[in-house]
Write a protein that holds these residues in place. Sequence first.
Motif, short mmCIF file in Angstrom:
data_model
loop_
_atom_site.label_atom_id
_atom_site.label_comp_id
_atom_site.label_asym_id
_atom_site.label_seq_id
_atom_site.Cartn_x
_atom_site.Cartn_y
_atom_site.Cartn_z
N ARG A 26 -2.18 2.36 -4.80
CA ARG A 26 -3.39 2.86 -3.68
C ARG A 26 -2.64 2.66 -2.31
NH1 ARG A 26 -7.85 -1.00 -3.52
NH2 ARG A 26 -8.93 0.83 -2.40
N TYR A 27 -1.80 3.79 -1.91
CA TYR A 27 -1.20 3.52 -0.62
C TYR A 27 -1.02 5.42 -0.34
CZ TYR A 27 3.04 5.43 -2.65
OH TYR A 27 4.05 6.11 -3.60
N LYS A 28 -0.84 5.59 1.00
CA LYS A 28 -0.81 6.73 1.49
C LYS A 28 0.34 6.79 2.51
CE LYS A 28 -5.01 9.32 0.69
NZ LYS A 28 -6.17 8.46 0.48
N ARG A 29 1.22 7.75 2.26
CA ARG A 29 2.50 8.01 3.50
C ARG A 29 1.73 8.90 4.41
NH1 ARG A 29 7.91 7.83 4.25
NH2 ARG A 29 8.70 9.69 5.60
N LEU A 30 1.65 8.80 5.69
CA LEU A 30 1.00 9.38 6.71
C LEU A 30 1.95 10.29 7.32
CD1 LEU A 30 -1.35 6.46 8.13
CD2 LEU A 30 -1.91 8.26 6.32
N PRO A 31 1.58 11.44 7.93
CA PRO A 31 2.25 12.26 8.45
C PRO A 31 3.45 11.78 9.51
CG PRO A 31 0.06 13.20 8.56
CD PRO A 31 0.24 11.79 8.13
N ASP A 32 3.05 10.81 9.85
CA ASP A 32 4.03 10.11 11.03
C ASP A 32 4.91 9.19 10.35
OD1 ASP A 32 2.61 8.03 10.33
OD2 ASP A 32 1.63 7.35 12.39
N GLY A 33 4.90 9.15 8.98
CA GLY A 33 5.93 8.33 8.39
C GLY A 33 5.39 6.80 8.25
N SER A 34 4.36 6.53 8.73
CA SER A 34 3.80 5.12 8.47
C SER A 34 3.06 5.33 7.29
CB SER A 34 2.94 4.64 9.50
OG SER A 34 1.58 5.53 9.58
N TYR A 35 2.50 3.97 6.69
CA TYR A 35 1.76 3.82 5.60
C TYR A 35 0.51 3.30 5.62
CZ TYR A 35 5.96 5.36 2.93
OH TYR A 35 7.24 6.06 2.32
N ALA A 36 -0.56 3.72 4.80
CA ALA A 36 -1.71 3.20 4.79
C ALA A 36 -1.91 2.47 3.38
CB ALA A 36 -2.93 4.17 4.73
N VAL A 37 -2.17 1.30 3.31
CA VAL A 37 -2.20 0.61 2.18
C VAL A 37 -3.48 -0.15 1.72
CG1 VAL A 37 -0.91 -1.69 0.80
CG2 VAL A 37 0.39 -0.36 2.59
N PHE A 38 -3.91 -0.19 0.62
CA PHE A 38 -5.20 -0.60 0.15
C PHE A 38 -4.60 -1.68 -0.80
CE2 PHE A 38 -6.20 3.35 1.61
CZ PHE A 38 -7.49 3.22 2.67
N SER A 39 -5.30 -2.81 -1.02
CA SER A 39 -5.48 -3.86 -2.02
C SER A 39 -6.79 -4.56 -2.05
CB SER A 39 -4.20 -4.79 -1.59
OG SER A 39 -4.34 -5.77 -2.76
N GLN A 40 -7.23 -4.66 -3.28
CA GLN A 40 -8.64 -5.22 -3.28
C GLN A 40 -9.84 -4.47 -2.21
OE1 GLN A 40 -8.05 -9.41 -2.84
NE2 GLN A 40 -8.47 -9.69 -4.81
#
Length: 279
Positions: free
Chosen positions: A26-40
Amino acid sequence: MLPLAFSYSSQYFSLRNTLECGQIFRYKRLPDGSYAVFSQDKYARACQQQDTVDVYTLDGDYFWRFFDLDADYGDKVRRISALSPILAQAASVGKGIRILNQDTVEMIFSFIISANNNIKRIQLIIERLCDRLGADTPFGKAFPSVEALAQAPVQLFAELGAGYRDAYLSATAKRLLDYDLDALLAMDTPSARKELLTFLGVGPKVADCILLFGMGRGDVFPVDTWLKKVYHAYFEQGHRDSDISTFFCNLFGQDAGLCQQYLFYFQRNYGQTVQNAVK
DNA sequence: GGACAGGTGCGGT
DNA sequence: ACCGCACCTGTC
């Protein structure tokens, strides 16, 4: 909009390699190179520049532990590298990988889905599972509760793309409803492993992943197709999975799981190149 | 179009 | 205990 919870600077933290080596879905690499991370039910945005990782979240303590930031990976890499030349090489290119501390229940369901499956589809199924059964949070859907998973009809899991794993997910959810998770967490590693193997859909590989990523047990070595390739390419031929796991556990001890991640990363990214160079 | 994906359950020896 | 096999599904 999210506050900066902390910055962490170390040559032993690669956000990208840590997130993209298959231990989290559950993570996404965003267009700007940063990451969105989900946990629980928690969320973080993270970005790395050079050796510094900035983490933006409302749950700083949670994600500090999530990224295993109290551990000294420099020390681990030094110790590990002395044990095997191949591992020294794997660790030198993959040294930024850290073992994430994730939620036990989320890992149980995630890795049941992972069996005989590919990462892209695993991510898709888990995303749909969260969309359909997860609670709303300000940043997206939470991972579904055991109650929600247990209540869902078996067919739902099939509809979400889980295929024949639908029955495993349903049975495991129902069993977890009145399960003593604390007792499991208190067991030593061999006992916990044995216990996990009694769950439908949990075999040796999945059990080891749950122990490593969801229960903080570094002394296990999940053997998948990639690690079989590693073993056959650099160590020996023709052994069973369980023997391969035992071999690496004996060789690497307390940090076997981290070694598995280094070797996994190495084989996936450089394996072809290295083996061709040898030929 | 078969093999491959971060394997596991099941039945037969 | 230890094989061998089928298995949802998407992709190469």
